[in-house]
Write an enzyme that holds these catalytic residues in place. Structure first.
Site, PDB file in Angstrom:
ATOM      1  N   GLU A  59       0.821  -1.227   0.000  1.00 56.40           N
ATOM      2  CA  GLU A  59       0.000   0.000   0.000  1.00 56.40           C
ATOM      3  C   GLU A  59       0.849   1.269   0.000  1.00 56.40           C
ATOM      4  OE1 GLU A  59      -0.770  -2.690   1.725  1.00 56.40           O
ATOM      5  OE2 GLU A  59      -2.800  -3.175   1.060  1.00 56.40           O
ATOM      6  N   HIS A 128     -10.429  -5.779  10.157  1.00 52.88           N
ATOM      7  CA  HIS A 128     -11.131  -5.490   8.898  1.00 52.88           C
ATOM      8  C   HIS A 128     -12.445  -4.744   9.122  1.00 52.88           C
ATOM      9  CE1 HIS A 128      -8.328  -8.313   7.095  1.00 52.88           C
ATOM     10  NE2 HIS A 128      -8.840  -8.093   5.911  1.00 52.88           N
TER      11      HIS A 128
END
Lengths: 325, 321
Positions: A59, A128
């Protein structure tokens, strides 16, 4: 045209990529997998691998690449598979994207959209299920957009792609399959403009993203009890359309703020502070916040349900502000 | 390598040296504040590498960035004004020593989070490729950035997508006060770190400006005609402390070591070469010293006489309106 939130995002990006060849999409699985949530379905076929770039699971690396490309005049859209993974790109977002304009004294700019889902879905566990919008809202130089409906998602994403600033565009996994009416043809929605999603006079409920749907459901239930709630969707958290919220509060005298994020230092605290500063004399009751609980998201269903705002809590909050008058 | 060529390399290194010596004096006089990281001792790398690229090629650097900015051609007065925090500075006083930017020269900035600007460099290179331009990117960083995760993410993407970026590692052997031997496993060949990603790599004497430029000319030509990343390890030494709060040798290296390294001064080395080849005389160096002294004095005067930014600009440049 009745379409899903997912298709609204797909249309927005597709239209903007057709309109401006500086726009490209980059992220994990955006190409041949068609996006982890199938938002970029058909993109690699239409635009090719040169404009739809599958990345390794890095990322910081690919977000930083997008920031650099934006500095050189391109218009990247970064898809984060989820904003939880975006934490790995925080250095690029906070130290580079948000500051390069200012540090350079206005010489450089970073026209960039970073989008993907935030908030909890169903039992995805602590890593998450986070609502991180408050983190981004704290940083000068970023704009934060949190659309709840297909119409807003499409119109705001198109505006975001055309905007010359770095934009954090937070979707929600549980919104992707929701459907709504979207205007035919070309349209955009201005960044920084709230919308009253339901008219009412008894109380104002401010809610955004997934929580907007919850607030609207709670408002319908309250209506059956004779309480007409006005539901305001800021749509953009930064810049915040305080004026629309304050106008509503002036009418109702009561405010409930619903957010899924953690309570401490959450967005609602900021909105409450702004409303107290601008409309204290119009309030007939203390502002009440309905928020996520200050815990890492548990896996177990009853515990997860306990950690996330629900309709009953929104109704209770409304009654609290009404009864304390 | 003719006379004018070598003297012009010398002049640019001398400009950076004298500019920074004056900066240190201005820091002592509290005209400059915050962090001031001096490049003294490492000038041959910026000057040699940037001499090998075109004006429209991109340069991006870390926080020790004065040398790269001046070598890219920025006006010394506007650089000094930025260090002073003046309205006439390159970044209107909003960047400071570590965040110089000169967009008119594609000097894309100094960045102060170690490793964080390597991904930006890949993005500049990606844009050049995407826009079908044959620009290359020079990305300067210290060896302290080599073990960082963001550096390796950048190396991988650059190699994977064949991006025209040249990573120039200025190995001065100390990451602030931590010697490379205590900070990097397999420290003896940093170029190997890049080779592990499939990037071609070379090591060069970073004290020899001619050697740096010669290598870079070959590498730049290769990267421009056949886009791919490249990694250069330039061996050098920082003659001054890490920042102004760190004395020249500090507690982490000996005075003897610093003195020994100072004997490899890139300015002295080039001067000797020029003299030995009979391409210049004492009079030439005296003239250059005079010229550069005036440029730096003018820069300081410009910075001194410039106004501070007005309070009204505080909120400008946060967003593009």
């Amino acid at each position: 045209m009745l379409i899903s939130y997912r298709d609204a995002l797909n249309q927005a990006m597709r239209e903007e990529m057709r309109r401006d060849d500086r726009v490209f999409l980059i992220g994990e699985e955006v190409g041949y997998y068609q996006g982890a949530f199938k938002v970029s379905k058909g993109f690699v076929e239409e635009f090719g691998r040169g404009r739809v770039l599958d990345t390794p699971i890095t990322e910081a690396g690919f977000t930083g690449l997008a920031v650099g490309a934006a500095m050189a005049g391109l218009r990247p859209i970064v898809e984060l598979m989820t904003f939880n993974f975006g934490i790995l790109a925080m250095d690029q977002i906070v130290n580079n994207a948000a500051k390069i304009r200012y540090m350079s004294g206005g010489q450089l700019s970073v026209p960039l959209v970073i989008r993907g889902p935030g908030s909890a879905a169903h039992q995805l566990g602590a890593q998450h299920s986070q609502s991180l919008e408050a983190w981004f809202c704290h940083v000068p130089g970023l704009k934060i957009i949190v659309p709840a409906t297909p119409r807003d998602a499409k119109g705001l994403l198109k505006s975001a792609i055309r905007d010359p600033n770095p934009i954090i565009f937070i979707e929600a996994q549980l919104l992707y399959s929701t459907k709504g009416e979207v205007p035919e043809g070309e349209y955009t929605i201005p960044i920084g403009q709230a919308e009253i999603k339901r008219q009412g006079d008894a109380v104002t409920i401010v809610a955004y993203s997934k929580m907007l749907l919850l607030a609207l459901e709670a408002a319908e239930e309250l209506a059956s009890e004779g309480i007409q709630a006005e539901v305001v969707d800021p749509r953009t958290l930064k810049p915040l359309d305080l004026e629309t919220i304050v106008e509503s509060v002036k009418k109702t005298g009561r405010l409930v703020i619903v957010e899924e994020g953690w309570r401490f230092a959450g967005l609602g605290a900021q909105i409450a502070d702004s409303v107290y500063s601008s409309a204290f004399d119009y309030l007939d009751a203390q502002i009440v916040r309905v928020t996520g609980e200050d815990v890492p998201m548990p896996y177990s269903r009853p515990l997860e349900d306990a950690a996330i705002p629900d309709r009953a809590r929104v109704r209770a909050a409304v009654k609290q502000v009404l009864h304390s008058a | 390598m003719d006379r004018d060529d070598l003297l012009s390399l010398y002049r640019l290194m001398l400009l950076i040296r004298r500019f920074e010596e004056r900066s240190a004096e201005m820091y002592a006089l509290a005209k400059i504040a915050g962090f001031l990281h001096l490049y003294i001792g490492e000038e041959a790398i910026a000057v040699g590498a940037i001499a090998a690229i075109r004006e429209d090629d991109y340069v991006i650097s870390a926080y020790r960035d004065h040398g790269h900015c001046l070598a890219k051609g920025s006006d010394p007065g506007r650089v000094m004004a930025e260090l002073f925090g003046k309205a006439t500075g390159l970044c209107k006083g909003k960047g400071g020593s570590m965040h110089l930017v000169d967009a008119t020269r594609n000097f894309m900035g100094g960045y102060a989070i170690v490793g964080g600007h390597l991904p930006l460099a890949t993005g500049l290179a990606f844009a050049a490729t995407y826009q079908k331009r044959d620009q290359v990117v020079l990305c300067f960083f210290g060896e302290g950035a080599v073990p960082s995760g963001q550096s390796h993410e950048a190396f991988n993407l650059a190699a994977l997508w064949k991006l025209p970026v040249i990573f120039v590692c200025e190995n001065n052997r100390y990451a602030m006060g931590t010697p490379i031997t205590r900070g990097i496993a397999l420290y003896s060949d940093l170029a190997d770190k890049a080779r592990a990603h499939g990037i071609q790599a070379e090591t060069v004497d970073g004290m020899d400006v001619v050697a740096v430029r010669t290598l870079m000319q070959t590498v730049v030509n290769k990267v421009r005609t056949d886009p791919q990343p490249y990694f250069i390890e330039a061996e050098t030494y920082r003659f001054m402390g890490h920042s102004m709060s760190d004395p020249a040798h500090g507690h982490y290296r000996t005075k003897e070591e610093v003195e020994a390294e100072r004997k490899k001064d890139p300015l002295v080395l080039l001067r000797q070469t020029i003299m030995q080849k009979g391409l210049g005389s004492e009079a030439d160096f005296k003239r250059l010293e005079q010229e550069v002294g005036e440029v730096v004095a003018d820069a300081v005067r410009f910075a001194e006489e410039s106004p501070f930014p007005d309070r009204s600009v505080l909120e400008e440049d946060v967003y593009v309106e």
